[in-house]
Design an enzyme around this catalytic site. Structure first.
Site, PDB file in Angstrom:
ATOM      1  N   LEU A 102       0.819  -1.219   0.000  1.00 24.48           N
ATOM      2  CA  LEU A 102       0.000   0.000   0.000  1.00 24.48           C
ATOM      3  C   LEU A 102       0.854   1.271   0.000  1.00 24.48           C
ATOM      4  O   LEU A 102       0.350   2.350  -0.264  1.00 24.48           O
ATOM      5  CB  LEU A 102      -0.893   0.041   1.248  1.00 24.48           C
ATOM      6  CG  LEU A 102      -1.969  -0.996   1.396  1.00 24.48           C
ATOM      7  CD1 LEU A 102      -2.692  -0.801   2.723  1.00 24.48           C
ATOM      8  CD2 LEU A 102      -2.946  -0.913   0.238  1.00 24.48           C
ATOM      9  N   ARG A 103       2.115   1.139   0.368  1.00 28.38           N
ATOM     10  CA  ARG A 103       2.970   2.308   0.585  1.00 28.38           C
ATOM     11  C   ARG A 103       2.990   3.248  -0.623  1.00 28.38           C
ATOM     12  O   ARG A 103       2.854   4.456  -0.479  1.00 28.38           O
ATOM     13  CB  ARG A 103       4.386   1.885   0.947  1.00 28.38           C
ATOM     14  CG  ARG A 103       5.252   3.068   1.309  1.00 28.38           C
ATOM     15  CD  ARG A 103       6.694   2.665   1.548  1.00 28.38           C
ATOM     16  NE  ARG A 103       7.474   3.843   1.850  1.00 28.38           N
ATOM     17  CZ  ARG A 103       7.908   4.709   0.935  1.00 28.38           C
ATOM     18  NH1 ARG A 103       7.630   4.522  -0.342  1.00 28.38           N
ATOM     19  NH2 ARG A 103       8.604   5.765   1.291  1.00 28.38           N
ATOM     20  N   LYS A 104       3.163   2.702  -1.816  1.00 28.83           N
ATOM     21  CA  LYS A 104       3.238   3.548  -3.005  1.00 28.83           C
ATOM     22  C   LYS A 104       1.967   4.382  -3.160  1.00 28.83           C
ATOM     23  O   LYS A 104       2.029   5.583  -3.433  1.00 28.83           O
ATOM     24  CB  LYS A 104       3.478   2.717  -4.261  1.00 28.83           C
ATOM     25  CG  LYS A 104       3.627   3.579  -5.520  1.00 28.83           C
ATOM     26  CD  LYS A 104       3.968   2.725  -6.719  1.00 28.83           C
ATOM     27  CE  LYS A 104       4.336   3.554  -7.918  1.00 28.83           C
ATOM     28  NZ  LYS A 104       3.230   4.144  -8.618  1.00 28.83           N
TER      29      LYS A 104
END
Length: 140
Positions: A97-99
């Site tokens: 999910l970071r991006k």
């Protein structure tokens, strides 16, 4: 002997109980309003950053193989026995999910409760406990 920045690891791990609490509260009281959505978004982002920062510090300090991605950081610390597969699996989903959280935030569905929000409080506290146990075992 290893040169592990234990203080940095512990400082970051110390943030996890509050993040876990915020995620738990979000799950219980979710109405889908903007403030809740933004709080969830930030808690997920911080959880991802802490998991990867701690993982990277462990990899560097214990001279593990170099990571090629954020997901690989989680894979390496799981392979090295720092964390169990039960903790690693949801953390892999989290770092994916970071991006979106950091770069594609304009596409984040702020009014929806993300499925990881309910699962992460237990996972984050387990991550912290397992990292601490690994440090005790390896640095005796």
């Amino acid at each position: 002997m290893y040169d592990v920045n234990v203080e940095s690891i512990r400082t970051r791990l110390a943030c996890l109980p509050e993040i876990a609490q915020a995620l738990s509260a979000s799950t219980v009281a979710w109405t889908g309003n903007l403030i809740e959505g933004l709080a969830q978004e930030r808690a997920l982002h911080l959880a991802a950053e802490i998991a990867t920062d701690v993982g990277h510090t462990l990899i560097d300090g214990f001279i593990m193989r170099d990571a090629s991605s954020y997901e690989d950081i989680i894979d390496i610390i799981a392979e090295e026995g720092v964390i169990t597969d039960q903790v690693a699996a949801p953390l892999r989903r989290l770092v994916l999910l970071r991006k979106t959280l950091v770069q594609d935030y304009d596409r984040w569905p702020r009014r929806e409760l993300h499925p990881l929000t309910a699962e992460l409080p237990r996972v984050l506290l387990g991550f912290s406990d397992q990292v601490e146990a690994y440090l005790r075992k390896e640095l005796i």
